[in-house]
Design a protein around this motif. Structure first.
Motif, PDB file in Angstrom:
ATOM      1  N   ASP A 192       0.840  -1.208   0.000  1.00  0.00           N
ATOM      2  CA  ASP A 192       0.000   0.000   0.000  1.00  0.00           C
ATOM      3  C   ASP A 192       0.870   1.252   0.000  1.00  0.00           C
ATOM      4  O   ASP A 192       0.561   2.254   0.634  1.00  0.00           O
ATOM      5  CB  ASP A 192      -0.978  -0.001   1.176  1.00  0.00           C
ATOM      6  N   SER A 193       1.966   1.155  -0.754  1.00  0.00           N
ATOM      7  CA  SER A 193       2.966   2.233  -0.744  1.00  0.00           C
ATOM      8  C   SER A 193       2.399   3.569  -1.189  1.00  0.00           C
ATOM      9  O   SER A 193       2.817   4.616  -0.681  1.00  0.00           O
ATOM     10  CB  SER A 193       4.120   1.852  -1.671  1.00  0.00           C
ATOM     11  N   PHE A 194       1.445   3.536  -2.123  1.00  0.00           N
ATOM     12  CA  PHE A 194       0.974   4.811  -2.680  1.00  0.00           C
ATOM     13  C   PHE A 194       0.234   5.665  -1.650  1.00  0.00           C
ATOM     14  O   PHE A 194       0.078   6.866  -1.836  1.00  0.00           O
ATOM     15  CB  PHE A 194       0.108   4.553  -3.922  1.00  0.00           C
ATOM     16  N   ARG A 195      -0.196   5.043  -0.568  1.00  0.00           N
ATOM     17  CA  ARG A 195      -0.842   5.815   0.499  1.00  0.00           C
ATOM     18  C   ARG A 195       0.112   6.823   1.121  1.00  0.00           C
ATOM     19  O   ARG A 195      -0.304   7.806   1.714  1.00  0.00           O
ATOM     20  CB  ARG A 195      -1.326   4.877   1.606  1.00  0.00           C
ATOM     21  N   TYR A 196       1.392   6.524   1.060  1.00  0.00           N
ATOM     22  CA  TYR A 196       2.366   7.332   1.796  1.00  0.00           C
ATOM     23  C   TYR A 196       3.163   8.273   0.890  1.00  0.00           C
ATOM     24  O   TYR A 196       4.148   8.850   1.317  1.00  0.00           O
ATOM     25  CB  TYR A 196       3.316   6.403   2.557  1.00  0.00           C
ATOM     26  N   LEU A 197       2.747   8.379  -0.345  1.00  0.00           N
ATOM     27  CA  LEU A 197       3.497   9.173  -1.318  1.00  0.00           C
ATOM     28  C   LEU A 197       2.611  10.278  -1.874  1.00  0.00           C
ATOM     29  O   LEU A 197       1.478  10.017  -2.283  1.00  0.00           O
ATOM     30  CB  LEU A 197       3.969   8.264  -2.465  1.00  0.00           C
ATOM     31  N   GLN A 198       3.133  11.481  -1.868  1.00  0.00           N
ATOM     32  CA  GLN A 198       2.405  12.616  -2.435  1.00  0.00           C
ATOM     33  C   GLN A 198       3.350  13.429  -3.290  1.00  0.00           C
ATOM     34  O   GLN A 198       4.504  13.640  -2.908  1.00  0.00           O
ATOM     35  CB  GLN A 198       1.862  13.532  -1.321  1.00  0.00           C
ATOM     36  N   LEU A 199       2.850  13.868  -4.432  1.00  0.00           N
ATOM     37  CA  LEU A 199       3.580  14.841  -5.228  1.00  0.00           C
ATOM     38  C   LEU A 199       2.792  16.142  -5.134  1.00  0.00           C
ATOM     39  O   LEU A 199       1.595  16.168  -5.466  1.00  0.00           O
ATOM     40  CB  LEU A 199       3.690  14.361  -6.681  1.00  0.00           C
ATOM     41  N   ARG A 200       3.451  17.198  -4.645  1.00  0.00           N
ATOM     42  CA  ARG A 200       2.744  18.467  -4.438  1.00  0.00           C
ATOM     43  C   ARG A 200       3.435  19.573  -5.223  1.00  0.00           C
ATOM     44  O   ARG A 200       4.657  19.569  -5.377  1.00  0.00           O
ATOM     45  CB  ARG A 200       2.710  18.821  -2.951  1.00  0.00           C
ATOM     46  N   ASP A 201       2.629  20.540  -5.670  1.00  0.00           N
ATOM     47  CA  ASP A 201       3.223  21.684  -6.355  1.00  0.00           C
ATOM     48  C   ASP A 201       3.623  22.740  -5.326  1.00  0.00           C
ATOM     49  O   ASP A 201       3.496  22.516  -4.113  1.00  0.00           O
ATOM     50  CB  ASP A 201       2.261  22.224  -7.432  1.00  0.00           C
ATOM     51  N   ALA A 202       4.072  23.902  -5.828  1.00  0.00           N
ATOM     52  CA  ALA A 202       4.619  24.927  -4.928  1.00  0.00           C
ATOM     53  C   ALA A 202       3.570  25.441  -3.949  1.00  0.00           C
ATOM     54  O   ALA A 202       3.889  25.869  -2.838  1.00  0.00           O
ATOM     55  CB  ALA A 202       5.194  26.072  -5.747  1.00  0.00           C
ATOM     56  N   ALA A 203       2.296  25.388  -4.358  1.00  0.00           N
ATOM     57  CA  ALA A 203       1.217  25.845  -3.474  1.00  0.00           C
ATOM     58  C   ALA A 203       0.734  24.710  -2.560  1.00  0.00           C
ATOM     59  O   ALA A 203      -0.292  24.852  -1.896  1.00  0.00           O
ATOM     60  CB  ALA A 203       0.053  26.369  -4.314  1.00  0.00           C
ATOM     61  N   ARG A 204       1.449  23.627  -2.556  1.00  0.00           N
ATOM     62  CA  ARG A 204       1.161  22.425  -1.758  1.00  0.00           C
ATOM     63  C   ARG A 204      -0.134  21.729  -2.197  1.00  0.00           C
ATOM     64  O   ARG A 204      -0.737  20.960  -1.447  1.00  0.00           O
ATOM     65  CB  ARG A 204       1.130  22.730  -0.255  1.00  0.00           C
ATOM     66  N   ASN A 205      -0.570  21.977  -3.408  1.00  0.00           N
ATOM     67  CA  ASN A 205      -1.702  21.225  -3.946  1.00  0.00           C
ATOM     68  C   ASN A 205      -1.202  19.876  -4.461  1.00  0.00           C
ATOM     69  O   ASN A 205      -0.132  19.794  -5.076  1.00  0.00           O
ATOM     70  CB  ASN A 205      -2.352  21.985  -5.107  1.00  0.00           C
ATOM     71  N   ASP A 206      -1.989  18.836  -4.213  1.00  0.00           N
ATOM     72  CA  ASP A 206      -1.624  17.516  -4.719  1.00  0.00           C
ATOM     73  C   ASP A 206      -1.690  17.507  -6.239  1.00  0.00           C
ATOM     74  O   ASP A 206      -2.642  18.013  -6.830  1.00  0.00           O
ATOM     75  CB  ASP A 206      -2.604  16.444  -4.206  1.00  0.00           C
ATOM     76  N   VAL A 207      -0.687  16.916  -6.851  1.00  0.00           N
ATOM     77  CA  VAL A 207      -0.763  16.624  -8.281  1.00  0.00           C
ATOM     78  C   VAL A 207      -1.505  15.288  -8.374  1.00  0.00           C
ATOM     79  O   VAL A 207      -1.017  14.277  -7.889  1.00  0.00           O
ATOM     80  CB  VAL A 207       0.642  16.516  -8.894  1.00  0.00           C
ATOM     81  N   GLY A 208      -2.683  15.308  -8.948  1.00  0.00           N
ATOM     82  CA  GLY A 208      -3.540  14.110  -8.911  1.00  0.00           C
ATOM     83  C   GLY A 208      -2.962  12.959  -9.715  1.00  0.00           C
ATOM     84  O   GLY A 208      -2.489  13.147 -10.830  1.00  0.00           O
TER      85      GLY A 208
END
Lengths: 410, 369
Positions: free
Chosen positions: A198-214
């Motif tokens: 379930d690795s993807f639960r712990y990974l986030q890619l965020r932009d400069a405004a801290r919005n998640d890149v979906g």
């Protein structure tokens, strides 16, 4: 609840009366149970009580019924189908108490030196509780004043392993902080194995405004781990990298030139021992123009080492290349084609490959051999660019599997 | 009238045919008894005659195991195990979160269900094949089973002698037996090349199979690299095809005859099933004289896809607007939520692994929609 329990004495061997034999036979349907005598039960009361024990054995643990009358253990041993019979009255479950709707643990039953033992099929887990129950009435029917209960139940806690340092994210590659817009992969290195699945639960890619890149990552169901469970390959969705494809047109590119992003790894991710990571990890980077150019080994700078030294051979690239593949797909051969043994080191944000031989270089001719599958950060390989219409442009394909870069050691 | 020589030739030919038919009818003949030691859990599939194909992605191996599982009737089999992951954890002596069910398949001869399961993580992980029979979970022991193994070629590690074991590993996304070959879709954790590999079955030590690159049109461009997530055999006319589903979610048909060693094959996109989605599992079934695909998806539920038009449908090469779907028509089965794995059980039922709202996973039988 007990930790590791021990019976007070060695297995009971003294009592050999027909009374227990009749009881035991009745359990397995071999004879009609006789009426137990209270006087005989009292005669047993001074002996070692039957009990359950968790005993370290062969690097693991075994659940042991100790204190059984010797003829009972003998009948168990000689009766055949031990696993099937014992499963009826002696079971081990996960947890402090057995749960009715949960199956017992897999394992094998043995009778050794007068004791009945259950050897778990898989190692017990450090720090977990296990419960064992034994229907004593099935082998030693209880009477009004018999010295044992009809059912024994014990709970054990498996000692925790010596806790080493908490697991950390040791490195993330590429190590550069400027990546191409069509960046394809990240390699996440952990200091110890972590839980998978379930690795993807712990990974986030965020932009400069801290919005998640979906939905930036490719989830193929099976995660891309190495054998040790310490390196995860994270693929960015190629459908949103390659121009002209539907996912990119509908959802947009994952990374955009000129913008900044952070790849975040949550500390809630558990390691193989069940402990959270020591701390979260942030890989911050900015994005440059896409890279559509294939790596060209003939454009690399090769710095040959002097003879009779163990100075490293250096290959300097004009861009960062794939960290994992640099360790695997470049080798050095001597004049006769033999592999030169040595240590690879990848430096300078994966723009430099160093090779230190185990023994000093001899003067002579060598060659660096590079597999043409070697990729840059955007998945362009020496064989072909990432974005190619293979049916229209087969002429650009390199027919060989390797490229050789000759050099001399003087 | 036939001459004596002609009769002899005929007799030899007939004998040869009889022998080859006997061999073809007994795939288990060449299997050797012994222990199968799995290092990782991957997809499962059934070949004919109750032979279970077990993939070990990390070891880049596929085992063919004779289950000997012929008793039982798929028509009357039912499966209903609530919180199956929790129960597997209990069986394997650990916590639920330490257990992952990697794949599920049904033995079409018996209706029994096989699960490939991982317990733990890292070097201490164990891989287990579990059997669900009469609604009871047990271990399918691989300690001494008739089996054969095929090893998928691994690219060389030029510094392996110095570095020890390579970090490169294979991932297998799906596997199926089609027309005497085992097809394996997967990708590596290093170089990015998605391939469909086929190995002749029974496995031969002299033939490790061949890989094929499959491309499909996507409105003017060619998708070259996406891995096949799930696929199934589908016969169009008399010709066997592979129907393959990719992430975000094109469905592509590929004639099996085109899957020749080393070939670069252009598949035909016959459906676009919507974005932000990953196909999880699929199978083909017949109902009322028509063929359908039942497909589980990561975010678009379970689809019943009507394949009536699959032979003649125009390839989708243009951008798909509206809700992002085109090509073969389908309906989403609202009753089926959280389906992660599915396989056909019999003419009218399937077995599914479904995630409940509380995160637990149930194994159950459903009526085919």
């Amino acid at each position: 609840m007990a930790s590791i329990l021990h019976c007070s004495r060695s297995p009971r061997r003294a009592f050999t009366g027909g009374f227990f034999r009749r009881w035991w036979s009745a359990v397995f349907g071999a004879a009609v149970l006789g009426v137990a005598s209270a006087a005989m039960a009292h005669a047993e009361s001074g002996d070692t009580p039957v009990d359950l024990e968790l005993r370290p054995r062969d690097g693991g643990f075994t659940f042991v019924v100790c204190g059984l009358p010797s003829h009972v253990s003998e009948q168990l041993q000689n009766g055949g189908h031990l696993d099937e019979r014992c499963r009826e009255f002696f079971q081990i479950h996960v947890g402090k108490r057995p749960e009715a709707d949960r199956p017992p643990m897999l394992g094998r039953y043995h009778v050794q030196e007068g004791e009945l033992a259950f050897v778990p099929r898989y190692p017990l887990k450090a720090g977990l509780h296990y419960s064992a129950w034994l229907e004593l009435s099935r082998i030693l029917p209880a009477e009004n004043d018999s010295p044992w209960p009809a059912r024994l139940e014990r709970s054990f806690e498996v000692p925790s392993k010596e806790q080493g340092p908490r697991t950390t994210v040791a490195a993330v590659y590429p190590s550069a902080d400027v990546l191409p817009e069509n960046q394809l992969k990240f390699y996440l290195h952990f200091s110890a194995p972590v839980r998978t699945g379930d690795s993807f639960r712990y990974l986030q890619l965020r932009d400069a405004a801290r919005n998640d890149v979906g939905l930036p990552f490719v989830n193929v169901g099976q995660e891309l781990w190495d054998r040790e469970g310490t390196r995860l390959t994270l693929l960015l969705d190629p459908g949103r990298i390659k121009r002209g494809l539907k996912p990119r047109e509908e959802l947009g590119p994952i990374l955009e030139e000129g913008k900044s992003y952070v790849l975040e790894i949550d500390a809630a991710w558990r390691d193989a021992q069940g402990r959270p990571l020591a701390k979260p990890y942030r890989k911050a980077f900015s994005v440059a123009a896409p890279d559509d150019v294939q790596p060209d080994p003939h454009a690399w700078k090769l710095h040959a080492p002097p003879a009779e030294t163990r100075e490293p051979l250096r290959l300097v690239f004009n861009e960062s290349l794939d960290h994992a593949m640099l360790h695997r797909v470049i080798g050095v051969q001597g004049e006769n084609g033999d592999q030169v043994l040595g240590q690879v080191e990848v430096r300078e944000h994966e723009t430099e490959w160093r090779f230190q031989p185990e023994t000093p270089w001899k003067a002579g001719a060598y060659q660096v051999v590079v597999d043409v599958d070697l990729e840059d950060l955007a998945g362009n390989s020496i064989r072909r660019p990432f974005e190619v219409d293979i049916f229209e442009r087969v002429d650009v394909a390199i027919p060989h599997d390797t490229v050789a870069l000759p050099f001399r050691v003087e | 009238m036939l001459s004596r020589n002609s009769l002899a030739v005929c007799a030899i030919l007939c004998l040869g045919l009889a022998v080859s038919r006997a061999q073809a009818n007994n795939l288990a003949t060449d299997l050797q008894k012994g222990a199968v030691e799995l290092t990782s859990a991957g997809p499962l599939a059934f070949a004919p005659e109750g032979i279970l194909l077990v993939s070990d992605p990390m070891a880049a191996k596929v085992y063919a195991v004779d289950t000997g599982d012929a008793a039982g009737n798929p028509e009357s089999a039912t499966v209903d195990i609530k919180d199956v992951r929790g129960k597997i954890a209990s069986l394997l002596g650990t916590e639920t979160q330490d257990v992952q069910v990697r794949d599920m398949t049904v033995n079409p001869r018996s209706g029994n269900v096989y699960l490939s399961v991982t317990r733990g993580a890292g070097p201490d992980a164990h891989t287990v094949i579990l059997l669900v029979k009469n609604n009871e979970l047990s271990e399918f022991s691989l300690d001494n089973v008739p089996h054969a193994v095929a090893t998928l070629p691994n690219p060389p590690d030029r510094n392996a002698q110095r570095r020890g074991r390579s970090l490169r590993a294979q991932t297998i996304t799906d596997m199926a037996y089609i027309e005497g070959r085992v097809y394996i879709a997967g990708l590596s954790n290093e170089e990015f090349a998605s391939k469909l590999r086929s190995i002749p079955f029974p496995f031969q030590s002299t033939d490790a199979g061949a890989s094929v690159e499959v491309f499909h049109g996507a409105h003017g461009g060619l998708e070259t690299h996406s891995p096949i997530m799930t696929f199934a055999e589908y016969t169009i006319g008399q010709e066997p095809h592979v129907l393959a589903a990719y992430t975000c979610t094109p469905l592509v048909k590929i004639p099996v005859a085109d899957l020749k060693p080393g070939a670069k094959v252009r598949g035909t996109t016959v459906a676009e099933l919507g974005n932000r989605n990953r196909p999880l599992d699929m199978f083909v079934y017949e109902q009322g004289g028509k063929n359908y695909i039942l497909m589980a998806n990561s975010s678009r539920g379970v689809m019943k896809i009507d394949t009536s038009e699959v032979a003649d449908i125009e390839a989708i090469t243009e951008r798909v607007f509206d809700n992002g779907t085109a090509g073969l028509s389908y309906e989403t089965i609202e009753d089926l939520q959280g389906i992660m794995q599915l396989d056909r059980l019999n003419e009218s039922q399937a077995v599914v692994l479904a995630q409940a709202d509380d995160g637990s996973e149930d194994l159950r039988t459903i009526e085919l929609p």
